[in-house]
Scaffold this active site. Structure first.
Site, short mmCIF file in Angstrom:
data_model
loop_
_atom_site.label_atom_id
_atom_site.label_comp_id
_atom_site.label_asym_id
_atom_site.label_seq_id
_atom_site.Cartn_x
_atom_site.Cartn_y
_atom_site.Cartn_z
CE1 TYR A 67 9.13 4.60 2.92
CE2 TYR A 67 7.51 6.67 3.13
CZ TYR A 67 7.95 5.52 3.58
OH TYR A 67 7.57 5.25 4.82
CG ASN A 80 8.49 -2.19 0.16
OD1 ASN A 80 8.05 -2.29 1.30
ND2 ASN A 80 8.99 -1.14 -0.30
NE ARG A 104 3.88 6.29 1.66
CZ ARG A 104 4.21 5.32 2.15
NH1 ARG A 104 4.72 4.48 1.01
NH2 ARG A 104 4.16 5.07 3.43
CD GLU A 161 9.83 -7.59 5.03
OE1 GLU A 161 9.28 -8.54 5.26
OE2 GLU A 161 9.93 -6.65 6.05
N PRO A 193 0.89 -1.11 -0.11
CG PRO A 193 -0.04 -1.04 2.15
CD PRO A 193 0.53 -2.05 1.16
CG ASN A 194 -0.48 4.38 1.38
OD1 ASN A 194 -0.99 4.69 0.90
ND2 ASN A 194 -0.27 3.87 2.79
CG HIS A 253 11.01 -2.45 4.38
ND1 HIS A 253 9.84 -2.26 4.19
CD2 HIS A 253 11.33 -3.86 4.98
CE1 HIS A 253 9.02 -3.41 4.71
NE2 HIS A 253 10.28 -4.26 5.15
CG LEU A 254 11.57 2.15 -1.33
CD1 LEU A 254 10.38 2.88 -1.71
CD2 LEU A 254 12.51 2.18 -2.51
CB SER A 255 12.75 4.04 4.85
OG SER A 255 11.81 3.21 5.36
NE ARG A 275 7.14 4.46 9.63
CZ ARG A 275 5.98 4.72 9.05
NH1 ARG A 275 5.83 3.57 8.22
NH2 ARG A 275 5.10 5.52 8.89
CG HIS A 333 5.21 -1.92 10.06
ND1 HIS A 333 6.71 -2.34 10.13
CD2 HIS A 333 5.38 -1.13 9.16
CE1 HIS A 333 7.46 -1.86 9.25
NE2 HIS A 333 6.53 -0.73 8.65
NE ARG A 364 10.62 5.81 8.42
CZ ARG A 364 9.56 5.69 7.51
NH1 ARG A 364 9.65 4.76 6.67
NH2 ARG A 364 8.71 6.65 7.60
CG ASP A 375 -0.45 -16.99 8.67
OD1 ASP A 375 0.76 -16.80 9.20
OD2 ASP A 375 -1.65 -16.76 9.24
CB ALA A 380 1.68 0.42 6.22
C1 DQA Z 1 8.42 0.79 3.66
C2 DQA Z 1 8.47 1.22 5.16
C3 DQA Z 1 6.77 0.89 5.76
O1 DQA Z 1 7.13 1.19 7.27
C4 DQA Z 1 5.92 2.10 5.32
O2 DQA Z 1 4.57 1.76 5.74
C5 DQA Z 1 6.16 1.99 3.71
C6 DQA Z 1 7.15 1.64 2.93
C7 DQA Z 1 9.70 1.17 2.98
O3 DQA Z 1 9.72 0.91 1.82
O4 DQA Z 1 10.69 1.97 3.59
O5 DQA Z 1 5.03 2.03 3.20
O6 DQA Z 1 7.93 -0.28 3.28
#
Ligand code: DQA
Length: 144
Positions: free
Chosen positions: A25, A76, A20, A100, A12-13, A102-104, A113, A82, A109, A89, A79
């Site tokens: 990010y 990725n 964003r 897995e 998501p997002n 994550h950009l950040s 997170r 978390h 953080r 599952d 959110a």
């Molecule tokens: C994220 C880190 C997550 O905490 C956040 O909710 C995201 C992006 C990252 O790529 O750093 O949507 O997965």
């Protein structure tokens, strides 16, 4: 099954990347990340398919249906990392290697997170390297 096809999933997002919170990010849009992923895959001689959804159930459905067509998943989960035992599952059920991304760097953080439910299904995690994390994940998949 194509033995060299990797599914790259964005949660998501992540469709909003570019505008964003770019200071967290990065400035790359999802389209730019996907173009870089496809270019990297070509250079590695593998095929990739990408999928993005803002919906937990849609992500779970995509993971569940990946088993026959792919040899690995790069995800990725945004959110849902978390929060989602259900996505964990699904990743455990599908029996494919998972990396897995994550950009950040989620570990520097907010405390909420810093825990990943989904990481339990992953061979490894790459966090904090921006777009490059996806490219490194593909390289690792090929090695694996
Ligand atoms: C994220 C880190 C997550 O905490 C956040 O909710 C995201 C992006 C990252 O790529 O750093 O949507 O997965």
């Amino acid at each position: 099954m194509n033995p060299k096809k990797i599914l790259v999933i964005h949660g998501p997002n992540l469709n909003l990347l570019g505008k964003r919170e770019p200071e967290i990010y990065g400035k790359d849009t999802l389209e730019e990340i996907e173009a870089a992923v496809k270019k990297k895959a070509e250079s590695l001689g593998i095929a990739v398919e990408t999928f993005q959804s803002n919906h937990e159930g849609a992500l779970i459905d995509r993971v569940q249906s990946a088993g026959d067509d792919f040899s690995g998943i790069v995800i990725n989960p945004g959110a849902f990392t978390h929060t989602s035992v259900a996505l964990l599952d699904a990743l455990l059920a599908v029996d494919l290697p998972v990396i897995e991304v994550h950009l950040s760097n989620i570990h520097r953080r907010e405390s909420f997170r810093q825990h990943s439910y989904t990481a339990k299904a992953a061979i490894g995690i790459i966090a904090g390297l921006g777009t490059r994390g996806y490219l490194l994940a593909l390289e690792a998949m090929v090695d694996l």
